[in-house]
Motif scaffolding. Sequence first.
Motif, PDB file in Angstrom:
ATOM      1  N   GLY A  81       6.865   2.332  -4.570  1.00 16.84           N
ATOM      2  CA  GLY A  81       7.460   2.596  -3.168  1.00 16.84           C
ATOM      3  C   GLY A  81       8.268   3.816  -3.098  1.00 16.84           C
ATOM      4  O   GLY A  81       8.744   4.461  -3.985  1.00 16.84           O
ATOM      5  N   ASN A 116      10.504  -2.940 -13.223  1.00 11.78           N
ATOM      6  CA  ASN A 116       8.962  -2.820 -12.603  1.00 11.78           C
ATOM      7  C   ASN A 116       8.324  -1.928 -13.259  1.00 11.78           C
ATOM      8  O   ASN A 116       7.000  -1.962 -13.493  1.00 11.78           O
ATOM      9  CB  ASN A 116       9.072  -2.800 -11.044  1.00 11.78           C
TER      10      ASN A 116
ATOM     11  N   GLY B 289       6.120 -11.209  -1.526  1.00 13.62           N
ATOM     12  CA  GLY B 289       7.344 -10.377  -1.110  1.00 13.62           C
ATOM     13  C   GLY B 289       8.426 -11.334  -0.448  1.00 13.62           C
ATOM     14  O   GLY B 289       8.492 -12.647  -0.481  1.00 13.62           O
ATOM     15  N   PHE B 374       1.026  -7.560   1.359  1.00  9.48           N
ATOM     16  CA  PHE B 374       2.292  -7.145   0.478  1.00  9.48           C
ATOM     17  C   PHE B 374       3.525  -6.681   1.599  1.00  9.48           C
ATOM     18  O   PHE B 374       3.047  -5.641   2.183  1.00  9.48           O
ATOM     19  CB  PHE B 374       1.818  -6.016  -0.533  1.00  9.48           C
ATOM     20  N   HIS B 375       4.514  -7.147   1.501  1.00 10.00           N
ATOM     21  CA  HIS B 375       5.640  -6.801   2.337  1.00 10.00           C
ATOM     22  C   HIS B 375       6.716  -6.228   1.371  1.00 10.00           C
ATOM     23  O   HIS B 375       7.555  -7.127   0.827  1.00 10.00           O
ATOM     24  CB  HIS B 375       6.138  -7.973   3.328  1.00 10.00           C
ATOM     25  N   ALA B 376       6.551  -4.874   1.262  1.00  7.05           N
ATOM     26  CA  ALA B 376       7.525  -4.089   0.492  1.00  7.05           C
ATOM     27  C   ALA B 376       8.994  -4.076   1.283  1.00  7.05           C
ATOM     28  O   ALA B 376       8.884  -3.782   2.419  1.00  7.05           O
ATOM     29  CB  ALA B 376       7.437  -3.047   0.152  1.00  7.05           C
ATOM     30  N   ARG B 381      14.485  -4.054  -4.764  1.00  7.45           N
ATOM     31  CA  ARG B 381      13.478  -3.214  -5.704  1.00  7.45           C
ATOM     32  C   ARG B 381      13.087  -4.205  -6.767  1.00  7.45           C
ATOM     33  O   ARG B 381      12.114  -4.062  -7.157  1.00  7.45           O
ATOM     34  CB  ARG B 381      14.391  -2.183  -6.528  1.00  7.45           C
ATOM     35  N   SER B 384       9.932  -5.471  -4.797  1.00  5.06           N
ATOM     36  CA  SER B 384       9.074  -4.579  -4.083  1.00  5.06           C
ATOM     37  C   SER B 384       8.751  -3.273  -4.852  1.00  5.06           C
ATOM     38  O   SER B 384       7.627  -2.631  -4.262  1.00  5.06           O
ATOM     39  CB  SER B 384       9.873  -3.995  -2.921  1.00  5.06           C
ATOM     40  N   SER B 385       9.339  -2.946  -5.873  1.00  5.79           N
ATOM     41  CA  SER B 385       9.004  -1.567  -6.523  1.00  5.79           C
ATOM     42  C   SER B 385       7.665  -1.547  -7.150  1.00  5.79           C
ATOM     43  O   SER B 385       7.102  -0.420  -6.943  1.00  5.79           O
ATOM     44  CB  SER B 385       9.891  -1.507  -7.597  1.00  5.79           C
ATOM     45  N   LEU B 387       4.819  -3.230  -5.767  1.00  5.28           N
ATOM     46  CA  LEU B 387       3.867  -3.830  -5.022  1.00  5.28           C
ATOM     47  C   LEU B 387       2.584  -2.712  -4.874  1.00  5.28           C
ATOM     48  O   LEU B 387       1.571  -3.334  -4.800  1.00  5.28           O
ATOM     49  CB  LEU B 387       4.565  -3.979  -3.622  1.00  5.28           C
ATOM     50  N   LEU B 404      -0.505  -3.352   2.681  1.00  6.49           N
ATOM     51  CA  LEU B 404       0.899  -3.090   2.421  1.00  6.49           C
ATOM     52  C   LEU B 404       1.730  -2.495   3.353  1.00  6.49           C
ATOM     53  O   LEU B 404       1.390  -1.463   4.012  1.00  6.49           O
ATOM     54  CB  LEU B 404       1.091  -1.971   1.245  1.00  6.49           C
ATOM     55  N   ASP B 406       5.977  -2.016   5.027  1.00 12.78           N
ATOM     56  CA  ASP B 406       7.486  -2.126   4.415  1.00 12.78           C
ATOM     57  C   ASP B 406       8.353  -2.128   5.374  1.00 12.78           C
ATOM     58  O   ASP B 406       8.077  -1.479   6.615  1.00 12.78           O
ATOM     59  CB  ASP B 406       7.484  -0.994   3.485  1.00 12.78           C
TER      60      ASP B 406
END
Lengths: 392, 442
Positions: A81, A116, B289, B374-376, B381, B384-385, B387, B404, B406
Motif C-alpha cells: 500500500g 507483512n 479488512g 479488499f479494503h485497505a 498496517r 492492510s500492508s 493486501l 482493492l 482504500d
Amino acid sequence: MGTHVLDDWGGLSLDELLRDCRDLVEDPDYPTVRRWREAGGKVVGHFEVYFPEEIVAAAGLLPVKIHGAPIEARQGDAHFGSNLCSIVKTSLELALSGRLELEMFVSHPICDTARNLAAVWGRNVPYPCEILYLPQNATSRHAATYLRGEYQRLQRGVEEIAGRTVNDDDLRRAIAVYNENRRLLRRLYEIKRETPWLLQVDEAYVLVALGGRIPREEHNLLLSAVIPMLEQRGTAPQDRMRIVFEGGFCEQPPLDLLTTIAQSSYVVDDDLLIGLRWLSEDVATDGDPLANLATAYLDHSSYSPVQHDDRKPKEEMLLRRIRESGAGAAIISAAKMCEPGLDEQVPYVRALEAEGIPYFVNEFEENMTSFDSLQIQLETFIENVLFAGAEV
Amino acid sequence: MDNDTSPKVAPQATLDSSELVGRGNREGNRLFKEWYGRVSSGPERGEKAAYVFVMGSAAELFESFGFNLVLPEINGLQTAVRHVAEDYIDQAEGYGFATDVCGYVKADVGMQLRGGDHPMGRIPPPDLALQTNVCNTYIKWGEIWERLYHVPVVTLDIPGSRAAGRLPGRGHVDYENDLAYVRGQVDELVEVCEQVSGRRFDQDRLVEAMSHANSMTRDWVRVLELNKSRPAVYNAVTDGTVYLGAVNALRGRVEGADYFRDVVEELEYKASHGLGTPFEERHRLAFVGVPCYPIYRKFSEMFTQHGGIFVGSSYTWFASGGWSTGYEYDLAHPLDSLAEGLLVTGRAAMDTMFHVDRVLAEMAEPYGIDGIVFHAIKSCRTVSSGLADSRRAVLEQADVNALLIDSDHMDPRVVAEAGMRNRVDAFFEGLETRRLLAGARS
Ligand code: SF4
Ligand code: SF4
C-alpha cells in the motif's frame, strides 16, 4: 579465514578508505555479496532490527543486513500500500530486481509493516522466507528459554541451507569473532563521544554499515586498521554543538542527510543501525552458546521503539544516551510513515521538555534528495540553542 | 454429483418467523449497550477494569477474577460510527500523535484525555491492561497507558506462524517451545491479576467462563458455516460486526453463550426456510479488512444496491481473536488449555491477516464466492500492508473478481466516498459481465 570480499585496501589513506566504504555501502548491487557468491558462498538476508548473525556465520554462510536502499521501488511498490515506510518497498525491490540474491530471508515481528513484509516476500520468491520471533515480553521469566529454542529452530533452517550441521564450537568461534567486532564498534562510538571531531556521523555510519555486508572477520581487520588512523587524525576540534540523533533504528536516513547534520554539529551518539550494535557487551563463549546469545539479547542490549521491555522505558534510555554522551541537544527523527517511530516521538519530546533539553523533530525518507531546508532549519535551531545558552 | 455445499439444517417449523428473524441484531445491540452500562458503572460498585484487545483478550481469565473488560478497539469504532471520531483524533494529534498513527489509538488517547468520556458511557481508566503482539500497535498502545496511568500493563507474546502454512502442532519441538512460553506467561498474568484484584485465582470460576466460551466458539463456527447457504443468511460485514461485538464483549459469560445459541437458532431457521438478508443476492462476496466505519451505512449500501452480499469476511476471523478455528478448551486442564487456546487462536488471527490469500482461496468454492473486496485502511498496517499482494496471489489461485479500495476505519478526513463509489460501481459491472458470460456458457 575464508573468502575475502573487499579489494585489497592495504596502503590506502584514511580518507580513501572512508570513501571506498561509502561507495560500497551506497551501492545497491551489493558488490561484496556478489563476490561472496561468485566464490560459491551462500547468503542469508535478514531485515531490521536485530538478528543473531553468529548462527548464520557459524554455518559458513554470509549474513547480510537488509535495510532498504537508495533505489526506486519499481516492482516493490506494486506489492504494498501507499501508506507505508519506504524501507519495506526498497528492500523487496533488492530481491525482486535480482540485485541481492539470497538462499534465505528472515524478518522479525518488529512492527505491523515488517510482519507483512515477510509474508509478501515469501509469496514472491522461491527460497525460504520466515519470521524469527524475537520475544516481545522481554521481562518474562520464560523469555530466555523460549528464545534459545527459537534460535535452535533458526539453526536447523540454516543447517539445511548450508548442507551441514553446526556444533557448539562453531557457534563459539562465531561468537568470538562477533565479540571482537562488538569491541571495535564500541571503540568507534567511544571516539565519536570523546573526540567527535575525529569521526563524523556519516563516516562512522559507513564503517558500521559495511559490517552488514561483508564477513565479520574481514570487518574486524578493516576496523582494526581504521581505528588507529582515526585516533591519529589531525582534525582540530571546532566549536560545534554536541547532539544525539535518534530515529535511525530501522529505515536509515540518506547518507547526505547525515553529512548535512555533520556540517553543523557533532553527533556524539545515535541509534543508526542499532541492530548491528544491539548487544552491548561481549557474549560468553563458554557454556551453551545459544543460551548465551539469548540472554545477551534480553539482558545486555540496547533499546528501540520496536522492542518492548519494561526495564528500558525508551524516554529514560534516550535521556541516558544524551547524558552519557555529553550531548546538549537531540534530533528526534522518524522515518516517514513509520508508526512505531512516530509513536515514540511523543514521549521523547515530553521527556526532553521536562528535562529542559533542546530538541529538533523531523521526519526523513531514505530516498529524499533535498536537504537545503533541513540545513537551514537545523542551523537556526542550533543558533537558537546557543543564543539561549549565552543568555543564561 | 451433489454440488450443494450449503450447511445441512433441520427444518424448525414450530418457530415464529417474526420473533426469530432479526433477533440476533436486536439482542446483540441490547446486550452491547448493557455491557457498556456495566463497564461505565463498574467503579461505583468497586469493580476493576481490565483493558484488553480483541485478538488475545484472555477474557475468560479476567472474567474469573471479576474484572470488567474494556475493549479500546470497540470504543474506537463506536466513536467512528457515531461520527465523533474526528474530535477524539484531533485531541490526540494536538497531544503530539502523528497523522500516520492508527486511528483507534488516537481515539483512545482523546478519550483518556477527556477522562473517559465516550458516546456509550464513561469508560473507567485501566487498573490493569493486557497487550498481545498479535498487532504490534497494541504494544505501542499499551505503552501509552503505562505512561498515563502507571498501572501494570502485561505483555502476552504469542509467537505466530514463521512462514505461510508452516503450522507445527502438538508434539513438534517448535510448537512445544512456543506453548511453554505462552504457558509461562499465563502464570505470570495470573500473578498480576491476583495482585491487582486482591483475589486468589479461582479455578472453578475459570472453568465456568471457559465452558461458556466453548459454547460460544462452537456456535460461532456454526454461524460462519451457515453462510454457505444460498441465499446467505446474514451479511458478514454488517450483521457480522454485531455478532463480533458480542463475541468479544461477552466472551466467557453466560449471556454470551445464550446469545449465540439464539443466533444459531435464528440462522438455521433462515437457512431451512430459504430466507436471506433483506437485499437481493446477485453476487456473493468476501470482504477482506476492516469496515469503513465513518460511513458505515453508506459503505454497506455501495454493495447491497448492486445485489452484492458479503457471505464471508476476514474481519470475522481475526477480529474474533481467531476463534473461527473452533479451538475448544480442555476443562480438565484449564490453565494449560487457556495457554494453548491463546497460542492457537492468536496464531490463526495473525495468519488470517498476513496470509489471507490462503484462506480466501480455500473458501471461494464452498461459499460460492464471485468477488472479493479488499479494503485497505490507512490506519491499520497490520491488516492492510499486504493486501495488494494478497489480491494478486488470490487472483492466481481462484476464479474470482477482486477489488482493492482504500480509506480508513476511523478518520473521515481520509475517506474519499465518491472515488470509492466509482470503483465499487466498476467492480459490479465486471461481476455482471462475468455473470452474463457464465450464463452464456451454461
Ligand atoms: S521503518 Fe518503521 S514501519 Fe517501517 S519497517 Fe521499520 S519499524 Fe516498521
Ligand atoms: S493497527 Fe489495525 S489491528 Fe492494530 S489496533 Fe490499529 S486497527 Fe487494530
